[in-house]
Design a protein around this motif. Structure first.
Motif, mmCIF file in Angstrom:
data_model
loop_
_atom_site.group_PDB
_atom_site.id
_atom_site.type_symbol
_atom_site.label_atom_id
_atom_site.label_comp_id
_atom_site.label_asym_id
_atom_site.label_seq_id
_atom_site.Cartn_x
_atom_site.Cartn_y
_atom_site.Cartn_z
ATOM 1 N N LEU A 146 97.998 8.914 44.734
ATOM 2 C CA LEU A 146 97.281 8.812 46.140
ATOM 3 C C LEU A 146 97.211 7.218 46.539
ATOM 4 C CD1 LEU A 146 95.025 11.510 45.621
ATOM 5 C CD2 LEU A 146 97.369 11.703 46.573
ATOM 6 N N ASN A 147 98.331 6.647 46.887
ATOM 7 C CA ASN A 147 98.193 5.143 47.137
ATOM 8 C C ASN A 147 98.159 4.930 48.668
ATOM 9 O OD1 ASN A 147 100.702 6.087 47.246
ATOM 10 N ND2 ASN A 147 101.516 4.048 46.696
ATOM 11 N N ASP A 148 98.065 5.938 49.538
ATOM 12 C CA ASP A 148 98.107 5.441 50.789
ATOM 13 C C ASP A 148 96.972 6.196 51.552
ATOM 14 O OD1 ASP A 148 98.680 4.601 53.228
ATOM 15 O OD2 ASP A 148 100.641 6.120 53.701
ATOM 16 N N PRO A 149 95.881 5.957 51.785
ATOM 17 C CA PRO A 149 95.412 4.361 51.563
ATOM 18 C C PRO A 149 94.794 3.856 50.340
ATOM 19 C CG PRO A 149 93.565 5.207 52.816
ATOM 20 C CD PRO A 149 94.643 6.499 52.397
ATOM 21 N N GLY A 150 94.643 4.880 49.423
ATOM 22 C CA GLY A 150 93.873 4.547 48.096
ATOM 23 C C GLY A 150 92.300 4.312 48.407
ATOM 24 N N GLY A 151 91.712 3.751 47.393
ATOM 25 C CA GLY A 151 90.280 3.332 47.707
ATOM 26 C C GLY A 151 89.599 5.090 47.829
ATOM 27 N N SER A 152 88.288 4.902 48.296
ATOM 28 C CA SER A 152 87.647 6.034 48.609
ATOM 29 C C SER A 152 88.103 7.166 49.448
ATOM 30 C CB SER A 152 86.250 5.818 49.109
ATOM 31 O OG SER A 152 86.235 5.000 50.473
ATOM 32 N N GLU A 153 89.220 6.849 50.346
ATOM 33 C CA GLU A 153 89.792 7.880 51.083
ATOM 34 C C GLU A 153 90.960 8.459 50.363
ATOM 35 O OE1 GLU A 153 90.636 6.399 55.167
ATOM 36 O OE2 GLU A 153 89.609 4.503 54.577
ATOM 37 N N SER A 154 91.228 8.059 49.004
ATOM 38 C CA SER A 154 92.140 8.854 48.306
ATOM 39 C C SER A 154 91.615 9.443 47.101
ATOM 40 C CB SER A 154 93.419 8.071 47.970
ATOM 41 O OG SER A 154 94.023 7.622 49.026
ATOM 42 N N LEU A 155 90.718 10.510 47.329
ATOM 43 C CA LEU A 155 90.272 11.225 46.148
ATOM 44 C C LEU A 155 91.213 12.406 45.469
ATOM 45 C CD1 LEU A 155 87.501 10.946 48.433
ATOM 46 C CD2 LEU A 155 86.640 11.652 46.374
ATOM 47 N N ALA A 156 91.215 12.366 44.452
ATOM 48 C CA ALA A 156 92.040 13.459 43.487
ATOM 49 C C ALA A 156 91.125 14.456 42.885
ATOM 50 C CB ALA A 156 92.867 12.800 42.342
ATOM 51 N N GLN A 157 91.635 15.603 43.329
ATOM 52 C CA GLN A 157 90.695 16.662 42.360
ATOM 53 C C GLN A 157 91.179 16.720 41.099
ATOM 54 O OE1 GLN A 157 88.797 19.041 44.599
ATOM 55 N NE2 GLN A 157 88.094 19.618 42.504
ATOM 56 N N VAL A 158 90.203 16.716 40.157
ATOM 57 C CA VAL A 158 90.227 16.644 38.511
ATOM 58 C C VAL A 158 90.343 18.219 38.104
ATOM 59 C CG1 VAL A 158 89.241 15.835 36.590
ATOM 60 C CG2 VAL A 158 89.314 14.528 38.546
ATOM 61 N N ALA A 159 91.477 18.629 37.583
ATOM 62 C CA ALA A 159 91.458 19.758 37.030
ATOM 63 C C ALA A 159 90.641 19.869 35.696
ATOM 64 C CB ALA A 159 92.836 20.127 36.210
ATOM 65 N N PRO A 160 89.918 20.969 35.281
ATOM 66 C CA PRO A 160 88.879 21.231 34.209
ATOM 67 C C PRO A 160 89.491 20.718 33.062
ATOM 68 C CG PRO A 160 88.858 23.232 35.596
ATOM 69 C CD PRO A 160 90.111 22.193 36.184
ATOM 70 N N ARG A 161 90.584 20.866 32.668
ATOM 71 C CA ARG A 161 91.259 20.217 31.588
ATOM 72 C C ARG A 161 91.309 18.796 31.293
ATOM 73 N NH1 ARG A 161 95.620 21.345 34.460
ATOM 74 N NH2 ARG A 161 97.278 19.779 34.632
ATOM 75 N N ASN A 162 91.086 18.034 32.518
ATOM 76 C CA ASN A 162 90.988 16.570 32.657
ATOM 77 C C ASN A 162 89.810 15.722 32.821
ATOM 78 O OD1 ASN A 162 93.920 16.408 32.081
ATOM 79 N ND2 ASN A 162 94.327 16.778 34.457
ATOM 80 N N ALA A 163 88.680 16.938 32.881
ATOM 81 C CA ALA A 163 87.327 16.214 33.151
ATOM 82 C C ALA A 163 86.919 15.193 32.099
ATOM 83 C CB ALA A 163 86.418 17.427 33.434
ATOM 84 N N VAL A 164 86.994 15.872 30.857
ATOM 85 C CA VAL A 164 86.559 14.714 29.923
ATOM 86 C C VAL A 164 87.341 13.352 29.812
ATOM 87 C CG1 VAL A 164 86.218 14.449 27.124
ATOM 88 C CG2 VAL A 164 85.514 16.586 28.347
ATOM 89 N N GLY A 165 88.674 13.428 29.854
ATOM 90 C CA GLY A 165 89.604 12.347 29.917
ATOM 91 C C GLY A 165 89.017 11.492 31.173
ATOM 92 N N VAL A 166 88.861 11.719 32.138
ATOM 93 C CA VAL A 166 88.461 11.130 33.275
ATOM 94 C C VAL A 166 87.104 10.559 33.033
ATOM 95 C CG1 VAL A 166 87.843 11.597 35.757
ATOM 96 C CG2 VAL A 166 90.026 12.391 34.881
#
Ligand code: SF4
Length: 105
Positions: A41-61
């Motif tokens: 999500l590099n267009d535009p990036g920053g706070s306008e590019s939020l990614a949903q985090v899958a539960p399996r990735n929550a701890v890693g994030v």
């Protein structure tokens, strides 16, 4: 949970990718971006590019955000609508607690 990166603060060291390669990527500009569905999500990036985090990735994030030397990984909790029936049960429990307190007084 959702996550975004402030690219203006990113040092490009790649620690976030060590913690969670499913959610973070370094692009050609040497800066980290979040990924959703394998798409950076590099267009535009920053706070306008939020990614949903899958539960399996929550701890890693979360670990990535803690380790990030730029302190530029931001997490946002999902807003969960309260189930009205759960709220009613919680109110009943509060009422019972009040009755028990009154009886004990
Ligand atoms: S850990 Fe932080 S500073 Fe390092 S590449 Fe990832 S977002 Fe950028």
């Amino acid at each position: 949970m959702r996550v975004w990166i402030d690219q203006d603060l990113c040092t490009g060291d790649g620690l976030c990718i060590d913690h969670c390669p499913d959610v973070f990527v370094l692009l050609e500009d040497g800066i980290a971006y979040v990924v959703e569905g394998r798409q950076p999500l590099n267009d535009p990036g920053g706070s306008e590019s939020l990614a949903q985090v899958a539960p399996r990735n929550a701890v890693g994030v979360i670990h990535a955000a803690e380790a990030c030397p730029g302190e530029c990984i931001f997490l946002e909790a999902d807003v969960i609508e309260a189930d009205p029936s759960v709220v009613e049960v919680a109110d009943l429990i509060d009422d019972l607690d009040d009755l028990i307190d009154e009886a004990a007084a």
